[in-house]
Scaffold this active site. Sequence first.
Site, mmCIF file in Angstrom:
data_model
loop_
_atom_site.group_PDB
_atom_site.id
_atom_site.type_symbol
_atom_site.label_atom_id
_atom_site.label_comp_id
_atom_site.label_asym_id
_atom_site.label_seq_id
_atom_site.Cartn_x
_atom_site.Cartn_y
_atom_site.Cartn_z
ATOM 1 N N ASN A 109 -34.455 -31.522 -25.309
ATOM 2 C CA ASN A 109 -33.878 -30.221 -24.973
ATOM 3 C C ASN A 109 -34.910 -29.089 -24.984
ATOM 4 O O ASN A 109 -34.700 -28.059 -24.345
ATOM 5 C CB ASN A 109 -32.754 -29.905 -25.970
ATOM 6 C CG ASN A 109 -32.231 -28.496 -25.852
ATOM 7 O OD1 ASN A 109 -31.517 -28.150 -24.905
ATOM 8 N ND2 ASN A 109 -32.575 -27.646 -26.814
ATOM 9 N N TYR A 178 -41.015 -24.512 -12.958
ATOM 10 C CA TYR A 178 -39.821 -24.971 -13.680
ATOM 11 C C TYR A 178 -38.988 -25.915 -12.811
ATOM 12 O O TYR A 178 -38.527 -26.963 -13.276
ATOM 13 C CB TYR A 178 -39.007 -23.748 -14.096
ATOM 14 C CG TYR A 178 -37.809 -24.037 -14.969
ATOM 15 C CD1 TYR A 178 -37.975 -24.334 -16.319
ATOM 16 C CD2 TYR A 178 -36.518 -23.961 -14.467
ATOM 17 C CE1 TYR A 178 -36.876 -24.569 -17.135
ATOM 18 C CE2 TYR A 178 -35.418 -24.190 -15.267
ATOM 19 C CZ TYR A 178 -35.601 -24.497 -16.604
ATOM 20 O OH TYR A 178 -34.516 -24.726 -17.409
ATOM 21 N N ALA A 179 -38.802 -25.563 -11.540
ATOM 22 C CA ALA A 179 -38.014 -26.407 -10.641
ATOM 23 C C ALA A 179 -38.669 -27.764 -10.445
ATOM 24 O O ALA A 179 -37.998 -28.802 -10.427
ATOM 25 C CB ALA A 179 -37.821 -25.706 -9.295
ATOM 26 N N LYS A 182 -38.179 -29.763 -13.720
ATOM 27 C CA LYS A 182 -36.799 -30.192 -13.934
ATOM 28 C C LYS A 182 -36.357 -31.248 -12.920
ATOM 29 O O LYS A 182 -35.485 -32.067 -13.211
ATOM 30 C CB LYS A 182 -35.864 -28.985 -13.915
ATOM 31 C CG LYS A 182 -35.976 -28.095 -15.152
ATOM 32 C CD LYS A 182 -35.759 -28.881 -16.435
ATOM 33 C CE LYS A 182 -35.604 -27.986 -17.655
ATOM 34 N NZ LYS A 182 -35.430 -28.766 -18.900
#
Length: 288
Positions: A109, A178-179, A182
């Site tokens: 997480n 970030y994209a 992820k």
Amino acid sequence: MANHRLNQIQNHLVSLDIDPTRVDGHVIIITGAARGIGRSAAILLAQKGAKVAINDLDSIKAQETAQEIRKLGGIAEAFPGNMLDETFPAELVAGVLTKWGKINCLINNAGFCHDSAIHKMDDARFDVIMKIHNYAPFRLLRALSPHWMDPSVRDMPKCIINVSSTSGLHGAMGQINYATAKAGIVGLTKTVAAEWGRYNVRANAVAYGWIDTRITQPPTESKVLSLDGQEIKVGIPMNAKKWRDVSDIPLSRPGTADEAARVMLFLASPLSSYVSGTCVECTGGRFM
């Protein structure tokens, strides 16, 4: 046959009056568990009977979360440390095994944003996001492999829950790093599910949309992440109007950290015993 067997198990649990959301005695590692979704998941899973290893960069907050769980009657221990440290993931796994002798579930997480437009994104900013969202989960999995591949724990419940994002599934302006990271965690999840199914390991991801946490609230001068001498402002600016517009969310609101944590409970519990290799979207209906 598999569905028939699953129905038999569920009916047996009902006949015994056993709550299929219970994870009694399961040892669960949650990274980034001192705040937000991680904290909510830690409290919820402890309430459901798990022994929770609380990891976070913020030692004080990690200890506070562990203490809160213990005050509620649960079992938790703080394992603070920096997931960007190449040696720490193995140290975390070793520490939890020393404490409780087994690990049933790993929830990856920990993470943050370090946004910039593509033409302004430098290598260091791109690299740190890849390291926290891709390298750290991989290193934890690698450290777990001797334990989970041991034939003596073949039938022990074992699962991985990786946190992805709608940014990884659909892209997001200003979040090229970030994209990308992820999206990568989804590929990592599916590969683990394919490779480790033989060891009775389930692996799933959750792609969250707008969940109201520190990472999605507007940045302020006081909300910074101190990392290796660098201060990273945490949050999404108020002028990100398209992202903050709830008109394309059928439920017309952001989700809460507690709502996000319930998806983790589902994936960690016997309720999802035949769910592996998938990415659950928790978005209030956005992007459907």
